[in-house]
Design an enzyme around this catalytic site. Structure first.
Site, short mmCIF file in Angstrom:
data_model
loop_
_atom_site.label_atom_id
_atom_site.label_comp_id
_atom_site.label_asym_id
_atom_site.label_seq_id
_atom_site.Cartn_x
_atom_site.Cartn_y
_atom_site.Cartn_z
CG ASP A 130 9.36 5.33 -7.84
OD1 ASP A 130 10.25 5.52 -8.65
OD2 ASP A 130 8.66 4.29 -7.83
CD GLN A 138 -1.60 4.82 -5.92
OE1 GLN A 138 -1.42 5.79 -6.65
NE2 GLN A 138 -2.76 4.61 -5.34
CG PHE A 139 4.18 3.87 -8.13
CD1 PHE A 139 2.86 4.29 -8.12
CD2 PHE A 139 4.63 3.16 -9.23
CE1 PHE A 139 2.00 4.01 -9.19
CE2 PHE A 139 3.78 2.87 -10.30
CZ PHE A 139 2.47 3.30 -10.27
CB ILE A 198 9.27 5.14 0.34
CG1 ILE A 198 8.29 3.98 0.14
CG2 ILE A 198 9.89 5.06 1.75
CD1 ILE A 198 8.94 2.59 0.26
CB SER A 248 -0.89 12.85 3.36
OG SER A 248 -1.96 13.68 2.95
CD GLU A 249 2.55 9.89 -1.05
OE1 GLU A 249 2.57 11.12 -0.85
OE2 GLU A 249 1.93 9.37 -1.99
CD GLU A 282 -1.27 8.10 -1.66
OE1 GLU A 282 -0.98 7.89 -2.86
OE2 GLU A 282 -0.57 8.80 -0.91
CG HIS A 305 5.30 6.61 -11.32
ND1 HIS A 305 5.48 7.94 -11.55
CD2 HIS A 305 4.09 6.52 -10.72
CE1 HIS A 305 4.43 8.62 -11.11
NE2 HIS A 305 3.57 7.77 -10.59
#
Ligand SMILES: Cc1ncc(C[n+]2csc(CCOP(=O)(O)OP(=O)(O)O)c2C)c(N)n1
Ligand SMILES: Cc1ncc(C[n+]2csc(CCOP(=O)(O)OP(=O)(O)O)c2C)c(N)n1
Ligand SMILES: [Mg+2]
Ligand SMILES: [Mg+2]
Lengths: 328, 328, 328, 328
Positions: free
Chosen positions: C87, C84-85, C89, C61-62, C31, C131
């Site tokens: 957290d 991106q973070f 995942i 859309s992880e 992202e 985060h």
């Protein structure tokens, strides 16, 4: 205690049904829990008693199931969400760990999220890598969650009732291979606090901490070695893994001077680490006569072949061997 | 009370109009203050400003009734002010003070007040959608005539939780209004690059529910649409609204705006919802220019008061660090 | 070693860019990694060099990001997926843990899944509960994954290059608070094997095992105590947590006779448990002169208020205090 | 080679027709064997039979070209046979033998052969959709003219992964054919109860891609649709097909079929795709009855041979338990 014997699955159903009768805000949702009765038959008959609103079949949408349970819990109901196999909790773990578990704290205390996520864990059914895991360590690593895993029908009923009444999100891990096992369960009302472990067998030579379906396996080996070699093994079942009844374990190790942790989950990163760290950073350290042994699942996905599968996790043979190593 | 009735405009009392207008002003001024604090390093972390998008937040919530629920997003100041939450604890939360809505533990991304029907801003894009869905389930299980308004962005609409939640709400006829604030970007990602459709309301087709796309910068259009949607959801289940709008500021604290043009920003600034509502109120002589100026002065003064309150509020005490992880 | 100093973020970008130049099958997705340059600026300039096909902005859309990376990896490419973070995942952890990590084993060895999931971890930025997490213990508990977390620019470059070349899925956890820290990084080609820990400081009184941003913090305290009290502290940075360089740790503890593990992640279920269990079930147990101390994040979500946030994880003060406890 | 051309029927050689027909027979007979093994307790675990659905699996894959990829589901025997994988290692896998596709470590739910373009059955409902999407990305990045066929069920269509993947594929124009085998139920959950739409192909609207709903029990319709879709995806990105079909057997090993009527099952049995294709071949004199009987005998014999091979194959060796967790 009554002499009535029922299965672990029956005990779970009884706990849910009693709580749903007692408290109209309790409801139950999950995949195929209605007419199908759940993948393991745990909820057979419940939809007949409580109807499809309170025994609610869901689409296959684990994130939404867990998230909707969290939203429903925060707004005045007490959901029990069944995830068909605990392996699938991962699909919704963001909703569990980042939402349900944290809401109260990050909102400064004004949210209450009384929900239970029930899910069957463990291997031994030939269902292979994606249907056989034991991931309790993940949930225990999420502050705000409680994590429970009963090893007997008695504990299952009392703990589940307590979990449903608890005002926090609780992950309730059931043991597939215990569902059909019978044990004494009183008919009457009782709960077991989500903070107390249980000494399943008293002993003085060695403390074994174990949970879930490893408990009966370890107890069998302990009996065998008592008979064959006069070993006196104490078996401690924390029952609730988070919060952990650390003092019970520490006291036991102080008494026996030796400790071993047995779990089915894969070894690396498993919850044995937590327990061993707890022991070794406590006064019990000074009483230890030997290294603290860890016996856990191998660091592999659960394989399909039955013989491989059996040996992927602790067996009576490996348990015995490790005990002998420590005590001989 | 004077009433203003015109084609396409809702039937709103002067008090209501004033309330909506001042809430837009509060939002704008609140955020300008926050931006200033950030630029001065007086607040840590990050924040997401909804400057330019006030109409969708305020207009939508204005259409709710007492007892309805609302789930906000990371860009949630407007949602919070719209829901009628007090400015003082809100500003205090931004400054991390113990008098904040979350006792200083949540910050901008987690402002919530469950007791007032505010289910929380959310740090997880798409994370609030299942929560709102669960609130809808809770309301429905109790048989209440209440609606849930669920905000999310054009970026969130591509998360799995959007899909699972809308599907679930559609099969269960949950009273949830799903309102996508399409500010054209998810961080740097244009909606046109993140989805293959121009009109996001098409996504309603997947769930057999109504979907409309509206001018999200016209507070009356937003209000009326949500009013209609609210009637619908109470009887027939969920409703999807795509409110087209634009964020004037960067995505968060640090944003070089490399993904869009100044021109584009300026074009949207011409559709700024606040002057637009002011023009409407002035042209129709609902309020005189002087009255409008007075409202604006009151807004400024109230924000200053909130700032003062926040500034002089005490910090959390050290024990707050470990409080409220668990209930009970 | 060259004298050039670059930041941790630069080192990561350099590693990716070098590998993408070297091997056309490597690509990068995530992202806002394109024109925006990533939430932390790690990939600034990369899209200019490699174009939008190989530096690919994704929708939010992880699960699909991680799953698509797995699918792409299994079919002949080498994706680097940025979350991106870290957290977030969790949103895609099913794709990571049940698919990417298990494919090879459950397919009997004919799948190869060379992918890297890069993500920033840790607290200290005021970004609050969703985060700021450190969840390495989760990933380490998934057989089939490798888990890496560098503490210096040098390690970051060498480990990331090795991770990209590795034929297994690797979770590469970056440290937000280290991104801007500089350190010596040679211009030339080098890799660091994903199996070797590093003694960041030699000592003989106490072994501290730590990783990520705790490494510089612990090193500072060790220097201070060396100067002030002549303590000789050995600091072991495993760098790769899974597989763990257990022997390095065991040897160090055998040498010093005392051990402490420091990590930022919340204590219960954290990876300190793994390391302590490894020590206490090894020959090092017999050399231990004191309990094995564990210093970790408190069992709380990360709070927003800066002072609370700082104290939610180990600080120089608590590290010093715990060392003194053990050594005095 | 004789060719049969008729309105609405594809242009297929006799060899191709025979191949398609025998693959449907293989699938049916393979599964009947598996069902028998289960009933005799010769296989452990569970299995999901696609008896009744053979046309969608075999017809769809028949439309692929050499080098195309395919992702199967938990109900994947037809997909595997369709992809041309050898019956012997397939049966050996079911029996957990070392000669199986996964060396006995995957079982029915994880059959795969990446080397032959088979991305695997999948134990996670919806789990294969991102993987297939990633395969599409991989193909596209290499500029190959290859397609990916992604199977999933009507239950899986409500998973977040479906949504995220189709959205992603649509914005990236990935060459993926998404084929939903709508067998009317996800376990016990009727598609009518799990979604609010009758026609699932409406979901294509969300992604601005073509979506069609077809008779999934007519192998020619399936074939032609996938042929068309394949052309489309190579140039213009993804395509959604909903193939309406029905499973004759229970969901898995244990299923009391309480959620549907005998009548319904019987009605669908009249649309059994295998006799249907046979009638077609016979009526049009493509094959004589005797030839068709001979084909059937060959199918039976080949399955018997596979069983024999599987039965006499060696079990995995103990080291297989720990092999292949990691590559390299
Ligand atoms: C699951 C998740 N992924 C990524 C992020 C990082 N992030 C925060 S806001 C944002 C953009 C969200 O876009 P949109 O939903 O359109 O809301 P907007 O910011 O435009 O209001 C991103 C990518 C996040 N917070 N959560
Ligand atoms: C994520 C996940 N949730 C639930 C299950 C249990 N389960 C296995 S198959 C199945 C039904 C799937 O329905 P559908 O996608 O329609 O495929 P079908 O079985 O009908 O072929 C369920 C609920 C699973 N394996 N994975
Ligand atoms: Mg947006
Ligand atoms: Mg189905």
């Amino acid at each position: 205690m009554s002499e009535r014997e029922i299965t672990y699955a029956d005990a779970i159903r009884e706990a849910m049904s009693e709580e749903m009768r007692r408290d109209p805000s309790v409801f139950f949702m999950g995949e195929d829990i209605g007419v199908y009765g759940g993948a393991f038959g745990v909820s057979v008959g419940m939809i007949e008693e409580f109807g499809p609103e309170r025994v609610r079949d869901t689409p296959i949408s684990e994130a939404a199931i867990i998230g909707a349970a969290a939203g429903a819990a925060a707004t005045g109901t007490r959901p029990i969400a069944e995830i068909q196999f605990s392996d699938f909790i991962g699909i919704g773990i963001d909703q569990l760990g980042n939402q349900a578990a944290k809401m109260r704290y990050m909102f400064g205390g004004h949210a209450t999220v009384p929900m239970v996520v029930r899910a069957p864990a463990g291997s031994g059914t030939g269902a292979a890598a994606q249907h056989s895991q034991s991931q309790e360590a993940w949930y225990c690593h999420i502050p705000g969650l409680k994590v429970v895993t009963p090893s007997t029908p008695y504990d299952a009923k009392g703990l589940l009732k307590a979990a449903i009444r608890d005002d926090n999100p609780v992950v309730f891990l059931e043991q597939k291979l215990l569902y059909r096992k019978k044990g004494p369960v009183p008919e009457g009302e009782y709960t077991i606090p989500l903070s107390k472990g249980d000494i399943k067998r008293e002993g003085k030579d060695l403390t074994i901490v174990t949970w879930g379906r490893m408990v009966p396996m370890v107890l069998d080996v302990a009996e065998k070695l008592a008979a064959e070699r006069n070993y006196s093994i104490e078996v401690v079942d924390p029952r609730t893994l988070m919060p952990l009844d650390a003092q019970l374990i520490i006291d036991s190790v102080i008494k026996t001077g030796r400790a071993m942790v047995v779990h089915e989950a894969v070894k690396t990163g498993g919850y044995a680490g937590e327990i061993i760290a707890t022991i070794c950073d406590s006064e019990a350290f000074f009483y230890l006569d030997a290294p603290v042994r860890r016996l856990a699942g191998l660091d592999v996905p659960i394989p399909y072949n039955p013989e491989l599968e059996r040996n992927a996790v602790p067996t009576p043979e490996t348990i015995e061997k490790n005990i002998l190593d420590l005590l001989d | 009370m004077t009433k203003e009735k015109r084609a396409g405009k809702p039937d709103l009392s002067v008090d209501k109009l004033q309330d909506m207008y001042i809430k837009m002003l509060y939002t704008r001024k609140f955020e300008e203050k926050v931006a200033y604090f950030f630029s001065r390093g007086m607040v840590h972390g990050t924040t997401h400003l909804c400057i330019g998008q006030e109409a969708s937040a305020i207009g939508a919530i204005a259409a709710l009734e007492e007892g309805d629920w609302m789930a906000a997003t990371h860009r949630g100041h407007g949602h919070t002010i719209g829901k009628g939450l007090d400015l003082k604890p809100m500003m205090a939360e931004l400054l991390g003070k113990s008098t904040g809505f979350c006792r200083g533990k949540g910050g901008s991304m987690h402002i919530a007040d469950i007791t007032k029907g505010h289910l929380g801003a959310n740090g997880i894009v798409g994370g609030g959608i299942p929560i709102a869905t669960g609130a809808g389930l809770s309301v429905k299980l109790r048989g209440e005539e209440k609606a849930v308004l669920c905000f999310f962005g054009d970026g969130a609409i591509n998360q799995g939780t959007f899909h699972e939640s809308l599907n679930m709400a559609s099969v269960w006829n949950l009273p949830v209004i799903y309102l996508c604030e399409n500010n054209q970007y998810g961080m740097s990602m244009s909606q046109k690059r993140a989805t293959n459709v121009d009109d996001l309301s098409l996504r309603a087709h997947s769930y057999g529910i109504p979907g409309v796309r509206i001018d999200g910068n016209d507070i009356f259009t937003v209000y009326e649409t949500v009013k209609t949607a609210r009637e619908h959801v109470l009887k027939q289940g969920p409703y999807l609204i795509i409110a087209e709008t634009y964020r004037f500021m960067g995505h968060s604290k640090s944003d070089a705006n490399k993904y869009r043009t100044k021109d584009e920003i300026n074009q949207w600034k011409e559709k700024d919802p606040i002057p637009r509502m002011r023009r409407y109120l002035e042209e129709r002589k609902i309020f005189s220019a002087a009255e409008l100026d007075a409202i604006e002065q009151k807004a400024t003064a109230d924000i200053e008061e909130a700032v003062e309150y926040a500034r002089t509020s005490p910090d959390p005490v050290p024990e707050d660090l470990i409080n409220d992880v668990y209930a009970g």
